[in-house]
Enzyme design. Structure first.
Site: not given
Ligand code: ITT
Length: 218
Positions: A23-24, A27, A83
């Site tokens: 949700h970034n 990224k 991550d």
């Protein structure tokens, strides 16, 4: 079944489209750029209305696997999660897996970068302030198999922050061998993906290179 980038994968190839379990937006853009080199489309978890799972893991890999598997289950198709985080040597590796949390709900990275500087100054940490970024990429297949790839880039922290490109902590990170921060680099420079197959620059591009060698083809 989780494979640390090894094991049986004969015949598996990524093509067409994949879910990017993030949700970034910064990224997501980088994942789309990297997969786009192989003509694979990445659709963000937000666009599919997928929830953000709680990141309860203790390592980058644990959290990447958790996010990729949740998205693959929910979407019924292959999902790729990243991550990642910034680990500062003189702060015992913090913020590390808590890199996003240091910016709070408001995603205040100016505040998170200022906190890093304050903590280094109050600890009297000698310069240079060494740090590295880590990215763990987890690729969850619809049949339950998950492959994980890690990349790391080392460098130094610079204050005040420099540059407005990239996202997150990019403006304070200057990778070794470079005079500019990630925040001052264009996307292709930050990825630093050489055409001859030698080592890429960013942590994410380095992890991606390993994934690409296994599962992507031009
Ligand atoms: P998702 O979990 O939805 O992917 P997130 O922002 O919560 O988004 P992480 O838990 O992996 O992602 O947190 C990693 C944080 O570390 C991220 O929010 C950035 O602030 C920082 N970070 C990771 N990679 C970075 C990069 O390439 N440049 C700058 N900051 C980065």
């Amino acid at each position: 079944m989780i494979s640390e980038g090894q094991g049986p994968s004969a015949g598996r190839r990524l093509s067409g489209r994949i879910v990017a379990a993030t949700h970034n937006v910064g990224k997501l853009r980088e994942i789309q750029e990297l997969l786009g080199l192989y003509r694979v489309d990445a659709i963000g978890a937000g666009c599919l209305g997928l929830n953000e799972p709680e990141e309860t893991g203790f390592t980058f890999s644990d959290n990447a696997v958790l996010k990729a598997e949740a998205a693959a289950r929910a979407a019924g198709e292959a999902a790729l999660a990243d991550d990642s985080g910034l680990c500062v040597a003189a702060l015992g590796g913090a913020p590390g897996v808590h890199s996003a949390r240091w910016a709070g709900e408001a995603r205040d990275f100016a505040g998170a970068m200022a906190r890093i500087e304050e903590e280094l100054l109050s600890a009297g940490a000698p310069r240079p302030w060494r740090a590295h970024f880590i990215s763990a990429l987890a690729l969850a297949w619809p049949d339950g198999r998950t492959d994980v790839f890690e990349g790391r880039v080392d460098g130094e922290l610079v204050f005040p922050p420099r540059g407005s490109r990239g996202f997150g902590y990019d403006p304070i990170f200057r990778p070794d061998g470079h005079s500019r921060t990630f925040g001052e680099m264009f996307a292709e420079e930050k990825h630093g993906l050489p055409s001859d197959g030698s080592l890429a620059l960013s942590h994410r591009a380095r992890a991606f290179q390993k994934l690409a060698r296994r599962f992507l083809q031009f």
